[in-house]
Design a protein around this motif. Structure first.
Motif, PDB file in Angstrom:
ATOM      1  N   CYS A   1      -2.825   7.222   8.238  1.00 10.08           N
ATOM      2  CA  CYS A   1      -3.432   6.962   6.674  1.00 10.08           C
ATOM      3  C   CYS A   1      -2.190   6.275   6.532  1.00 10.08           C
ATOM      4  O   CYS A   1      -0.817   7.028   6.610  1.00 10.08           O
ATOM      5  CB  CYS A   1      -3.907   7.963   5.942  1.00 10.08           C
TER       6      CYS A   1
ATOM      7  N   CYS B   1      -0.562   8.409   3.969  1.00 11.81           N
ATOM      8  CA  CYS B   1       0.259   9.268   4.198  1.00 11.81           C
ATOM      9  C   CYS B   1       1.251   9.997   5.176  1.00 11.81           C
ATOM     10  O   CYS B   1       1.389  10.989   4.143  1.00 11.81           O
ATOM     11  CB  CYS B   1      -1.037   9.987   2.901  1.00 11.81           C
TER      12      CYS B   1
ATOM     13  N   CYS C   1      -8.711  10.592   6.461  1.00  7.61           N
ATOM     14  CA  CYS C   1      -8.036  10.458   6.495  1.00  7.61           C
ATOM     15  C   CYS C   1      -7.628  12.353   7.105  1.00  7.61           C
ATOM     16  O   CYS C   1      -8.424  12.326   6.031  1.00  7.61           O
ATOM     17  CB  CYS C   1      -7.024  10.682   5.225  1.00  7.61           C
TER      18      CYS C   1
ATOM     19  N   HIS D   1      -7.406   7.552   0.026  1.00  7.66           N
ATOM     20  CA  HIS D   1      -6.871   7.989   0.951  1.00  7.66           C
ATOM     21  C   HIS D   1      -7.619   6.934   2.056  1.00  7.66           C
ATOM     22  O   HIS D   1      -9.040   7.014   1.876  1.00  7.66           O
ATOM     23  CB  HIS D   1      -7.005   9.485   1.730  1.00  7.66           C
TER      24      HIS D   1
HETATM   25 ZN   LIG Z   1      -3.771  10.085   3.342  1.00 11.44          ZN
END
Ligand SMILES: [Zn+2]
Length: 155
Positions: A28, A30, A52, A65
């Motif tokens: 992801c 993130c 994610c 996400h």
């Molecule tokens: Zn994520």
């Protein structure tokens, strides 16, 4: 202003963006890993999706996400592969065409030589066959004479 900018750039780079996100997501944005899960929703029961890990852990919904259906991901992966294969085929075809042209020239030259040679051989063979035919005819004629002679003798 900021919104306008990002909107315009996402439209412009739409194709590139899609290709970058094509296929099975690895991670992801993130930084969290991607986990394959099974959907339990009524609209998509038992449909597998990539999500994610952070979003799963926090049970996030309506977030940005990564969420991607596995079949969609695989489909785009296959599409990307197909494009790559087509490109490869084109390269192979180009090489083959180049090689074929050279091979064709060599082949044509060889054929010319062979034709000249085989013409002589065919003529020889025809001449030989004619001789054989003459011999055969002679033998058959002799055979006839012998048969006729024998029947006359017998009769
Ligand atoms: Zn994520």
């Amino acid at each position: 202003m900021n919104n306008n900018d990002s909107g315009a750039s996402s439209v412009n780079s739409g194709g590139r963006e899609r290709r970058r996100n094509a296929g099975v997501p690895k991670r992801c944005w993130c930084g969290e890993a991607i986990i394959a899960k099974m959907s339990k929703s009524e609209s998509n029961p038992y449909r597998r999706y990539y999500r994610c890990a952070f979003a799963i852990e926090k049970k996030l919904s309506n977030d940005n996400h990564i969420f991607k259906w596995v079949d969609d991901a695989l489909l785009s992966e296959i599409e990307a592969l197909t494009v790559r294969t087509e490109k490869l085929e084109q390269v192979v075809a180009d090489i083959t065409n180049g090689t074929m042209e050279v091979a064709k020239k060599i082949f044509e030259e060889l054929q010319m030589k062979l034709e000249n040679e085989s013409d002589q051989r065919v003529e020889e063979a025809v001449a030989e066959a004619k001789n054989e035919m003459k011999k055969m005819m002679l033998v058959m004629c002799l055979g006839c004479i012998v048969v006729v002679g024998c029947t006359k003798l017998v009769g």
